[in-house]
Design a protein around this motif. Structure first.
Motif, PDB file in Angstrom:
ATOM      1  N   ALA A   1       0.831  -1.205   0.000  1.00 29.29           N
ATOM      2  CA  ALA A   1       0.000   0.000   0.000  1.00 29.29           C
ATOM      3  C   ALA A   1       0.867   1.258   0.000  1.00 29.29           C
ATOM      4  N   LEU A   2       1.953   1.222   0.764  1.00 33.38           N
ATOM      5  CA  LEU A   2       2.908   2.344   0.768  1.00 33.38           C
ATOM      6  C   LEU A   2       3.528   2.518  -0.616  1.00 33.38           C
ATOM      7  N   ASP A   3       3.874   1.396  -1.251  1.00 37.01           N
ATOM      8  CA  ASP A   3       4.467   1.444  -2.591  1.00 37.01           C
ATOM      9  C   ASP A   3       3.503   2.058  -3.606  1.00 37.01           C
ATOM     10  N   ARG A   4       2.205   1.706  -3.519  1.00 43.80           N
ATOM     11  CA  ARG A   4       1.201   2.277  -4.423  1.00 43.80           C
ATOM     12  C   ARG A   4       1.077   3.785  -4.212  1.00 43.80           C
ATOM     13  N   TRP A   5       1.156   4.219  -2.948  1.00 46.01           N
ATOM     14  CA  TRP A   5       1.076   5.656  -2.674  1.00 46.01           C
ATOM     15  C   TRP A   5       2.276   6.380  -3.277  1.00 46.01           C
ATOM     16  N   LEU A   6       3.468   5.793  -3.096  1.00 50.16           N
ATOM     17  CA  LEU A   6       4.672   6.413  -3.647  1.00 50.16           C
ATOM     18  C   LEU A   6       4.618   6.465  -5.173  1.00 50.16           C
ATOM     19  N   SER A   7       4.211   5.369  -5.796  1.00 52.20           N
ATOM     20  CA  SER A   7       4.224   5.308  -7.264  1.00 52.20           C
ATOM     21  C   SER A   7       3.165   6.214  -7.899  1.00 52.20           C
ATOM     22  N   SER A   8       2.116   6.556  -7.137  1.00 51.97           N
ATOM     23  CA  SER A   8       1.047   7.408  -7.685  1.00 51.97           C
ATOM     24  C   SER A   8       1.241   8.882  -7.344  1.00 51.97           C
TER      25      SER A   8
ATOM     26  N   ILE B   1       2.546  12.744  -7.257  1.00 50.33           N
ATOM     27  CA  ILE B   1       2.973  13.712  -8.271  1.00 50.33           C
ATOM     28  C   ILE B   1       4.390  14.195  -7.993  1.00 50.33           C
ATOM     29  N   ASN B   2       4.911  13.834  -6.794  1.00 54.32           N
ATOM     30  CA  ASN B   2       6.280  14.182  -6.422  1.00 54.32           C
ATOM     31  C   ASN B   2       7.242  13.177  -7.056  1.00 54.32           C
ATOM     32  N   VAL B   3       8.143  13.654  -7.873  1.00 54.86           N
ATOM     33  CA  VAL B   3       9.062  12.774  -8.609  1.00 54.86           C
ATOM     34  C   VAL B   3       9.948  11.984  -7.660  1.00 54.86           C
ATOM     35  N   HIS B   4      10.430  12.634  -6.594  1.00 53.96           N
ATOM     36  CA  HIS B   4      11.301  11.957  -5.629  1.00 53.96           C
ATOM     37  C   HIS B   4      10.593  10.773  -4.992  1.00 53.96           C
ATOM     38  N   ARG B   5       9.304  10.941  -4.638  1.00 48.26           N
ATOM     39  CA  ARG B   5       8.550   9.829  -4.045  1.00 48.26           C
ATOM     40  C   ARG B   5       8.355   8.698  -5.049  1.00 48.26           C
ATOM     41  N   ARG B   6       8.062   9.045  -6.302  1.00 44.64           N
ATOM     42  CA  ARG B   6       7.877   8.008  -7.319  1.00 44.64           C
ATOM     43  C   ARG B   6       9.142   7.188  -7.510  1.00 44.64           C
ATOM     44  N   HIS B   7      10.295   7.842  -7.402  1.00 42.87           N
ATOM     45  CA  HIS B   7      11.570   7.146  -7.571  1.00 42.87           C
ATOM     46  C   HIS B   7      11.865   6.210  -6.404  1.00 42.87           C
ATOM     47  N   MET B   8      11.173   6.388  -5.291  1.00 41.44           N
ATOM     48  CA  MET B   8      11.358   5.493  -4.133  1.00 41.44           C
ATOM     49  C   MET B   8      10.610   4.174  -4.306  1.00 41.44           C
ATOM     50  N   SER B   9       9.684   4.131  -5.265  1.00 40.87           N
ATOM     51  CA  SER B   9       8.929   2.903  -5.535  1.00 40.87           C
ATOM     52  C   SER B   9       9.754   2.016  -6.459  1.00 40.87           C
ATOM     53  N   THR B  10      10.677   1.260  -5.870  1.00 40.74           N
ATOM     54  CA  THR B  10      11.578   0.410  -6.647  1.00 40.74           C
ATOM     55  C   THR B  10      11.595  -1.004  -6.067  1.00 40.74           C
ATOM     56  N   LEU B  11      12.004  -1.937  -6.891  1.00 40.77           N
ATOM     57  CA  LEU B  11      12.122  -3.329  -6.459  1.00 40.77           C
ATOM     58  C   LEU B  11      13.176  -3.463  -5.361  1.00 40.77           C
ATOM     59  N   LYS B  12      14.255  -2.712  -5.474  1.00 42.42           N
ATOM     60  CA  LYS B  12      15.320  -2.784  -4.473  1.00 42.42           C
ATOM     61  C   LYS B  12      14.808  -2.357  -3.103  1.00 42.42           C
ATOM     62  N   ASN B  13      14.016  -1.279  -3.041  1.00 39.79           N
ATOM     63  CA  ASN B  13      13.462  -0.836  -1.762  1.00 39.79           C
ATOM     64  C   ASN B  13      12.459  -1.849  -1.212  1.00 39.79           C
ATOM     65  N   ALA B  14      11.716  -2.493  -2.106  1.00 40.24           N
ATOM     66  CA  ALA B  14      10.776  -3.536  -1.668  1.00 40.24           C
ATOM     67  C   ALA B  14      11.532  -4.708  -1.046  1.00 40.24           C
ATOM     68  N   GLN B  15      12.651  -5.085  -1.643  1.00 37.11           N
ATOM     69  CA  GLN B  15      13.465  -6.176  -1.111  1.00 37.11           C
ATOM     70  C   GLN B  15      14.058  -5.799   0.253  1.00 37.11           C
ATOM     71  N   ARG B  16      14.474  -4.543   0.399  1.00 35.60           N
ATOM     72  CA  ARG B  16      14.973  -4.079   1.702  1.00 35.60           C
ATOM     73  C   ARG B  16      13.880  -4.135   2.755  1.00 35.60           C
ATOM     74  N   ALA B  17      12.670  -3.759   2.368  1.00 35.04           N
ATOM     75  CA  ALA B  17      11.539  -3.782   3.303  1.00 35.04           C
ATOM     76  C   ALA B  17      11.271  -5.199   3.799  1.00 35.04           C
ATOM     77  N   VAL B  18      11.395  -6.182   2.912  1.00 37.52           N
ATOM     78  CA  VAL B  18      11.157  -7.579   3.293  1.00 37.52           C
ATOM     79  C   VAL B  18      12.197  -8.046   4.316  1.00 37.52           C
ATOM     80  N   ILE B  19      13.453  -7.655   4.121  1.00 40.19           N
ATOM     81  CA  ILE B  19      14.507  -8.020   5.083  1.00 40.19           C
ATOM     82  C   ILE B  19      14.217  -7.406   6.448  1.00 40.19           C
ATOM     83  N   LEU B  20      13.812  -6.131   6.454  1.00 37.34           N
ATOM     84  CA  LEU B  20      13.458  -5.470   7.718  1.00 37.34           C
ATOM     85  C   LEU B  20      12.266  -6.153   8.381  1.00 37.34           C
ATOM     86  N   LEU B  21      11.292  -6.566   7.573  1.00 40.61           N
ATOM     87  CA  LEU B  21      10.114  -7.262   8.101  1.00 40.61           C
ATOM     88  C   LEU B  21      10.490  -8.561   8.792  1.00 40.61           C
TER      89      LEU B  21
END
Length: 322
Positions: A114-121, A123-143
């Motif tokens: 849900a956080l990823d969908r918010w970032l990818s949608s 209008i802020n370019v910096h937030r959209r760039h945070m929606s990446t597979l690498k960040n998702a993989q980091r989130a899973v390790i933290l989880l």
């Protein structure tokens, strides 16, 4: 007369709990195992697993499958008094740890989706760039680290062969039960559901802002929707429906956990205890519905993206085994 009636009521609720664990568990086991295996196979295809949101769906499906295999298998066996986790301490502790950790990862993965969908949608370019597979993989390790830490007290608290608890494999002391109930209710259900809902609302707001800006343009021609945007839209729809159903099937257990914590010192009659035990088992099994439903949600609401991937999977399997 009242004693006989009370005994009959107690026996009724105990039998209802036993039958529910024995038969409803089998249905949920088949429903959830088949669905999650298909989900994993579909989401593991390259086109989907390289998308950050669908990667988090994949991790959630793996965690759901682990929760079902470790949790429902023992519940089905308990209906025939064959559950070894009820009598062997180390199995009791290990099983409880795996179930709680996998459930926590399953729900928090959807929260991060849900956080990823918010970032990818955004209008802020910096937030959209945070929606990446690498960040998702980091989130899973933290989880994985976070979930293992908050549920590590299970190895100290949980014991087998208990008689004064909802389950024979359960927290031994009131302090253990209260702390585990609060952690589960808050960290695994309430907070993730609230954050999922918040990010969902913020995503809808972002989408409306983007649409309103598009409507203000003077372009006569409308450009066709790109394949990536189509995938993103359908993933968002899948996510929103899953959040609603997750809340429906998991919040009752959070409420029951908080209620049992508040009334921990209340003295109950055998009939009241039997009824509370029935409710405990009912809301617990409902959470396994939440663990088993993602595939069916994705198939019905995932549009052509998920269904086409499913059809391709069946075609590949058919080629392997003609």
């Amino acid at each position: 007369m009242s004693t006989s009636t009370d005994a009959n009521i107690t026996a009724y609720w105990n039998n209802a709990s036993s039958s529910m664990n024995r038969y409803f568990s089998i249905f949920l086991f088949l429903f959830g195992t088949i669905g999650n295996i298909l989900n994993i196979l579909v989401l593991f295809q390259r086109e989907l697993r390289t998308n950050s949101c669908s990667f988090l769906f994949l991790i959630s499906s793996i965690a759901n499958l682990v929760a079902i295999l470790s949790g429902l298998t023992t519940r089905m066996l308990s209906g025939w008094a064959l559950d070894l986790t009820n009598t062997i301490d180390w199995l009791c502790k290990l099983r409880a740890f795996i179930v709680f950790v996998s459930r926590n990862i399953a729900l928090l993965s959807i929260m991060f989706a849900a956080l990823d969908r918010w970032l990818s949608s955004s209008i802020n370019v910096h937030r959209r760039h945070m929606s990446t597979l690498k960040n998702a993989q980091r989130a899973v390790i933290l989880l994985l680290i976070f979930s293992s830490i908050i549920y590590s007290p299970i190895f100290y608290c949980y014991k087998a062969n208990l008689t004064n608890a909802p389950l024979k494999c359960y927290g031994e002391t009131n302090i253990c039960r209260i702390s585990n109930d609060l952690i589960y209710a808050c960290c695994t259900i309430l907070f993730p559901i609230l954050l999922m809902s918040l990010f969902g609302i913020m995503t809808i707001t972002n989408i409306r802002h983007v649409q309103s800006r598009a409507n203000m343009t003077n372009s006569i021609e409308r450009l066709p929707i790109s394949k990536k945007k189509k995938v993103d839209r359908q993933l968002s729809l899948m996510l929103f429906i899953q959040i609603i159903l997750l809340a429906l099937f998991t919040l009752p257990q959070a409420i029951q956990k908080l209620y049992s914590t508040i009334t921990a010192n209340q003295i109950l009659t055998p009939a009241q205890s039997a009824f509370n035990n029935f409710l405990f088992n009912l809301v617990l099994l409902l959470t396994y519905v939440a663990n088993g439903m993602p595939f069916y949600i994705y198939t019905l609401s995932g549009g052509t993206v998920f269904r086409n991937a499913l059809i391709q999977l069946f075609r590949k399997l058919n080629q392997i085994h003609p």
